[in-house]
Design an enzyme around this catalytic site. Structure first.
Site, PDB file in Angstrom:
ATOM      1  N   SER A  83      10.616  89.168  60.406  1.00 43.27           N
ATOM      2  CA  SER A  83      10.630  90.253  61.515  1.00 43.27           C
ATOM      3  C   SER A  83       9.839  91.331  60.840  1.00 43.27           C
ATOM      4  O   SER A  83      10.595  92.105  60.009  1.00 43.27           O
ATOM      5  CB  SER A  83      12.095  90.678  61.833  1.00 43.27           C
ATOM      6  OG  SER A  83      12.655  89.573  62.366  1.00 43.27           O
TER       7      SER A  83
ATOM      8  N   LYS B 146      10.312  92.289  68.833  1.00 47.30           N
ATOM      9  CA  LYS B 146      11.324  91.738  67.901  1.00 47.30           C
ATOM     10  C   LYS B 146      12.183  93.041  67.350  1.00 47.30           C
ATOM     11  O   LYS B 146      13.568  93.103  67.482  1.00 47.30           O
ATOM     12  CB  LYS B 146      10.888  90.916  66.707  1.00 47.30           C
ATOM     13  CG  LYS B 146      12.127  90.663  65.791  1.00 47.30           C
ATOM     14  CD  LYS B 146      13.046  89.925  66.232  1.00 47.30           C
ATOM     15  CE  LYS B 146      14.093  90.010  65.456  1.00 47.30           C
ATOM     16  NZ  LYS B 146      15.338  89.075  65.708  1.00 47.30           N
TER      17      LYS B 146
ATOM     18  N   LYS C 222      16.699  97.645  58.918  1.00 47.22           N
ATOM     19  CA  LYS C 222      15.083  97.640  58.693  1.00 47.22           C
ATOM     20  C   LYS C 222      14.529  97.392  60.040  1.00 47.22           C
ATOM     21  O   LYS C 222      13.461  98.376  60.567  1.00 47.22           O
ATOM     22  CB  LYS C 222      14.581  96.579  57.851  1.00 47.22           C
ATOM     23  CG  LYS C 222      13.077  95.984  57.912  1.00 47.22           C
ATOM     24  CD  LYS C 222      12.895  94.916  58.588  1.00 47.22           C
ATOM     25  CE  LYS C 222      13.632  93.620  58.413  1.00 47.22           C
ATOM     26  NZ  LYS C 222      13.257  92.483  59.422  1.00 47.22           N
TER      27      LYS C 222
HETATM   28  P1  NDP Z   1      17.433  86.352  53.625  1.00 46.60           P
HETATM   29  O1  NDP Z   1      17.895  87.752  52.819  1.00 46.60           O
HETATM   30  O2  NDP Z   1      18.844  85.386  53.857  1.00 46.60           O
HETATM   31  O3  NDP Z   1      16.431  85.712  52.656  1.00 46.60           O
HETATM   32  C1  NDP Z   1      15.118  86.268  52.266  1.00 46.60           C
HETATM   33  C2  NDP Z   1      14.398  85.257  51.937  1.00 46.60           C
HETATM   34  O4  NDP Z   1      13.192  86.284  51.220  1.00 46.60           O
HETATM   35  C3  NDP Z   1      14.774  84.587  50.603  1.00 46.60           C
HETATM   36  O5  NDP Z   1      13.970  83.216  50.839  1.00 46.60           O
HETATM   37  C4  NDP Z   1      14.568  85.424  49.470  1.00 46.60           C
HETATM   38  O6  NDP Z   1      14.139  84.700  48.304  1.00 46.60           O
HETATM   39  C5  NDP Z   1      12.944  85.997  49.985  1.00 46.60           C
HETATM   40  N1  NDP Z   1      12.533  87.089  49.467  1.00 46.60           N
HETATM   41  C6  NDP Z   1      13.227  88.389  49.222  1.00 46.60           C
HETATM   42  N2  NDP Z   1      12.370  89.192  48.463  1.00 46.60           N
HETATM   43  C7  NDP Z   1      11.209  88.439  48.195  1.00 46.60           C
HETATM   44  C8  NDP Z   1      10.206  88.767  47.431  1.00 46.60           C
HETATM   45  N3  NDP Z   1       9.928  90.192  46.870  1.00 46.60           N
HETATM   46  N4  NDP Z   1       9.254  88.061  47.130  1.00 46.60           N
HETATM   47  C9  NDP Z   1       9.414  86.726  47.760  1.00 46.60           C
HETATM   48  N5  NDP Z   1      10.427  86.233  48.346  1.00 46.60           N
HETATM   49  C10 NDP Z   1      11.259  87.198  48.692  1.00 46.60           C
HETATM   50  O7  NDP Z   1      17.000  86.686  54.997  1.00 46.60           O
HETATM   51  P2  NDP Z   1      16.927  85.822  56.474  1.00 46.60           P
HETATM   52  O8  NDP Z   1      16.448  84.520  56.097  1.00 46.60           O
HETATM   53  O9  NDP Z   1      17.977  86.216  57.026  1.00 46.60           O
HETATM   54  O10 NDP Z   1      15.625  86.935  57.164  1.00 46.60           O
HETATM   55  C11 NDP Z   1      14.488  86.409  56.863  1.00 46.60           C
HETATM   56  C12 NDP Z   1      13.708  87.391  57.932  1.00 46.60           C
HETATM   57  O11 NDP Z   1      14.018  86.774  59.148  1.00 46.60           O
HETATM   58  C13 NDP Z   1      13.876  88.874  58.063  1.00 46.60           C
HETATM   59  O12 NDP Z   1      12.720  89.590  58.324  1.00 46.60           O
HETATM   60  C14 NDP Z   1      15.063  88.883  59.194  1.00 46.60           C
HETATM   61  O13 NDP Z   1      15.125  90.253  59.526  1.00 46.60           O
HETATM   62  C15 NDP Z   1      14.640  87.791  60.150  1.00 46.60           C
HETATM   63  N6  NDP Z   1      15.585  87.248  60.929  1.00 46.60           N
HETATM   64  C16 NDP Z   1      16.775  86.768  60.378  1.00 46.60           C
HETATM   65  C17 NDP Z   1      17.748  86.258  61.226  1.00 46.60           C
HETATM   66  C18 NDP Z   1      19.226  85.855  60.884  1.00 46.60           C
HETATM   67  O14 NDP Z   1      19.930  85.319  61.435  1.00 46.60           O
HETATM   68  N7  NDP Z   1      19.427  85.782  59.355  1.00 46.60           N
HETATM   69  C19 NDP Z   1      17.374  86.148  62.613  1.00 46.60           C
HETATM   70  C20 NDP Z   1      16.343  86.602  63.107  1.00 46.60           C
HETATM   71  C21 NDP Z   1      15.344  87.179  62.086  1.00 46.60           C
HETATM   72  P3  NDP Z   1      15.539  84.482  47.055  1.00 46.60           P
HETATM   73  O15 NDP Z   1      16.218  83.133  47.714  1.00 46.60           O
HETATM   74  O16 NDP Z   1      14.892  84.277  45.883  1.00 46.60           O
HETATM   75  O17 NDP Z   1      16.305  85.681  47.458  1.00 46.60           O
END
Ligand code: NDP
Length: 297
Positions: free
Chosen positions: A97, A172, A241
């Site tokens: 997102s 979104k 965010k």
């Molecule tokens: P999480 O916090 O669960 O996971 C984030 C992911 O990004 C992890 O794989 C993390 O790696 C990685 N990450 C974080 N910082 C970095 C970085 N600096 N460099 C590389 N990788 C990084 O988030 P979600 O999966 O919940 O959300 C992901 C996206 O999807 C967001 O934009 C969110 O707004 C969107 N979204 C989420 C929903 C939900 O229900 N959860 C629904 C709809 C949209 P690591 O494992 O190392 O922490």
């Protein structure tokens, strides 16, 4: 032959999305915390790459699902970054997102390398991702959208072309701003009604048979708040965010938006109080605490 796909970002929602892709054909995964990629690869028969570059070498399609556009942009750089491995003609789908300006910047950088781009954020939560019925909001040109559609169909139930690059992010963010307003308002309303002597389940039953109902009142609060379960599937920090992006959009389009601006302030304050790991429904807890009444249980 099926496309060779790379998926980067095995977070709460990225993991079930990538699992659907793994069932379709060859998949390489990368995650910042490598153990998650190794565990995923063992479970779903994918390849765990050591670097972003390694994940995308030879890939036809690359998907990312990271917290914000900033992390996606940063992943392009460096000797182990995406640009060092992406081939000309590849397709890059960002399911983060993100923010419209961030996606336009990534689009331009990839275009210089002959890589097509679409922002493709999703809605439907981790349950929707597991069921493969997410709504996907795609910002792209028409040809890129047509290429993207079958890939996104692995985890999408409704795949909508909503405009040029950045349009998916804008829609979104606005969707989630409306969600945030509902969460805050339903929490305030139920807490106030509880103090006035109306039991929360009674209140919700009537509201959900009346004109004030919403997804928050019909599903989220009954299933997650009143039960006291509070499953941590979506971080408050990410919702905050999203509302910030929506508020920026109002400003950029010259629309006066005091309502969403206030929701943004309240979520930012809740994030500062509750921390980066708090769940997106937990602002309701703060309303309970301030009022000295619990609607849970
Ligand atoms: P999480 O916090 O669960 O996971 C984030 C992911 O990004 C992890 O794989 C993390 O790696 C990685 N990450 C974080 N910082 C970095 C970085 N600096 N460099 C590389 N990788 C990084 O988030 P979600 O999966 O919940 O959300 C992901 C996206 O999807 C967001 O934009 C969110 O707004 C969107 N979204 C989420 C929903 C939900 O229900 N959860 C629904 C709809 C949209 P690591 O494992 O190392 O922490």
């Amino acid at each position: 032959m099926s496309d060779r796909i790379a998926f980067l970002g095995l977070g709460a929602i990225g993991t079930p999305m990538a699992a659907h892709l793994a069932r379709r054909g060859p998949l390489a995964v990368w995650n910042r915390t490598a153990a998650r990629a190794v565990e995923f690869a063992a479970r779903y028969g994918a390849l765990a790459a050591a670097t972003p570059r390694e994940a995308v070498v030879g890939a036809d399609v690359v998907l990312t699902c990271l917290p914000t556009s900033r992390e996606v942009d940063a992943l392009l750089d460096g000797p182990d970054g995406l640009l060092a491995g992406l081939r000309r003609g590849a397709l890059f789908l960002d399911c983060t997102s993100g923010d419209p300006a961030g996606s336009r910047r990534i689009h331009a950088r990839l275009a210089d390398h002959g890589v097509a781009f679409a922002d493709a954020p999703v809605s439907g939560g981790t349950n929707g991702a597991e069921a493969g019925i997410l709504t996907v909001m795609v910002g792209a040109d028409a040809a890129t959208f047509e290429r993207a559609r079958p890939i996104l169909g692995a985890f999408g139930g409704r795949i909508e072309h909503v405009g040029p690059v950045g349009a998916g992010d804008a829609l979104k963010a606005m969707n989630n701003a409306l969600l945030a307003v509902n969460i805050l308002a339903v929490g305030e309303g139920l807490v106030s009604l509880a103090k006035a002597g109306v039991e929360p389940r009674t209140a919700l039953g009537v509201i959900n048979a009346s004109s004030g109902r919403s997804f928050v009142s019909e599903v989220l609060v009954p299933e997650r708040v009143l039960t006291g379960l509070w499953p941590r599937t979506f971080r408050l920090a990410l919702l905050a965010k999203d509302v910030g992006i929506a508020v920026d959009l109002l400003e950029q389009t010259g629309v006066d938006g005091p309502m969403l601006a206030r929701a943004g302030e309240l979520l930012a304050a809740a994030r500062a109080t509750l921390g980066e790991k708090a769940d997106y429904l937990e602002p309701i807890r703060l309303t309970e605490t301030r009022a000295g009444v619990e609607i849970r249980g």
